[in-house]
Design an enzyme around this catalytic site. Structure first.
Site, PDB file in Angstrom:
ATOM      1  N   LYS A 115      36.966  34.656  41.652  1.00 37.65           N
ATOM      2  CA  LYS A 115      37.360  33.632  42.629  1.00 37.65           C
ATOM      3  C   LYS A 115      36.889  34.059  44.015  1.00 37.65           C
ATOM      4  CE  LYS A 115      41.715  31.216  43.748  1.00 37.65           C
ATOM      5  NZ  LYS A 115      43.151  31.137  43.352  1.00 37.65           N
TER       6      LYS A 115
ATOM      7  N   SER B 280      44.623  26.799  41.783  1.00 34.74           N
ATOM      8  CA  SER B 280      43.463  26.776  42.657  1.00 34.74           C
ATOM      9  C   SER B 280      42.279  27.581  42.129  1.00 34.74           C
ATOM     10  CB  SER B 280      43.842  27.325  44.038  1.00 34.74           C
ATOM     11  OG  SER B 280      44.237  28.687  43.947  1.00 34.74           O
TER      12      SER B 280
ATOM     13  N   SER C 214      48.276  29.157  40.078  1.00 31.55           N
ATOM     14  CA  SER C 214      46.832  29.032  40.276  1.00 31.55           C
ATOM     15  C   SER C 214      45.971  29.716  39.225  1.00 31.55           C
ATOM     16  CB  SER C 214      46.445  29.531  41.671  1.00 31.55           C
ATOM     17  OG  SER C 214      46.890  28.642  42.654  1.00 31.55           O
TER      18      SER C 214
END
Length: 238
Positions: free
Chosen positions: A87, A163, A187
């Site tokens: 990420k 996310s 997330s």
């Protein structure tokens, strides 16, 4: 329409465990595993939009180092040659740490890798790049106004969840067998569920957050995505 496996690309869709075993036994070179990964990203990320950055030359150099070590008879670790991505709130040497934000692209490039990247590479894994995410990790859908939405690999018209949407998309779509994300309030768990893969929110503090951009420091957890429990354990224990 779901993405289909490409049987002609060497290394594609192998699990992390299968890749590590094949590379360690010198049935597959780490460089071939990396090239197959880069080929698949080039072919399919235009649909998935999972990656924001691909560090191809870094990955190739790392793979060559692993192959040379194996040729000398060295043990390179339990994740030998396994491609992975993170990420884009993880620090990657030479890249500004975006955290999904436009203004963060103007930050100075990171001087060193996040601790979890260092640990995975010490275990033999190969970093491929950084993954799309909701801006500042404040997102449940996988949408990003600056980089566009990450897409669900089972149906690109649908969301990945967020996310860590790029992490779920990249693993579910076979671009990489392992990815790292973060979870403050779902997330990791949301995109793992939406994309049909395994995602782990570890015990708080179990995995180092050093070198990651915080959302809520007292609640953030970093953790892995994989397509099997065996691969999840292999990454988590490395």
């Amino acid at each position: 329409m779901s993405l289909q496996r490409d049987p002609d690309a060497r290394g594609d869709w192998l699990s992390a465990s299968q890749t590590a075993q094949a590379v360690a036994n010198r049935k597959l070179s780490a460089l071939d595993a990396v090239e197959a990964t880069l080929k698949r990203i080039a072919a399919h990320d235009g649909v998935l939009n999972a990656f924001t950055d691909v560090v191809a030359e870094r990955a190739r150099q790392r793979a060559r180092t692993i192959d040379a070590a194996l040729a000398r008879g060295d043990n390179v670790g339990p994740l030998a040659g396994v491609p992975f991505a993170v990420k884009n709130l993880y620090d990657i040497t030479g890249l500004p740490t975006r955290a999904g934000s436009k203004i963060n692209r103007d930050r100075p490039p990171a001087a060193r890798d996040a601790t979890l990247i260092t640990r995975l590479e010490a275990a033999g894994a190969v970093l491929i790049g950084a993954l799309n995410m909701g801006e500042y990790a404040y997102d449940f859908t996988g949408e990003n106004i600056h980089d566009g939405p990450s897409r669900n690999p089972h149906d690109p018209t649908r969301m990945t969840g967020g996310s860590s949407g790029g992490s779920g998309s990249a693993v579910g779509g076979g671009l990489v067998p392992l990815a790292l994300g973060s979870d403050t309030n779902g997330s990791i768990r949301v995109p793992a569920s939406f994309c049909g893969v395994f995602g782990l929110k570890p015990t708080y503090g179990r995995l180092s957050r050093a070198g990651s951009f915080p959302f809520v420091a007292s609640l953030d957890h970093l953790g892995p995505f994989a397509r099997s429990v065996a691969d999840m354990a292999l990454a988590y224990d490395s």
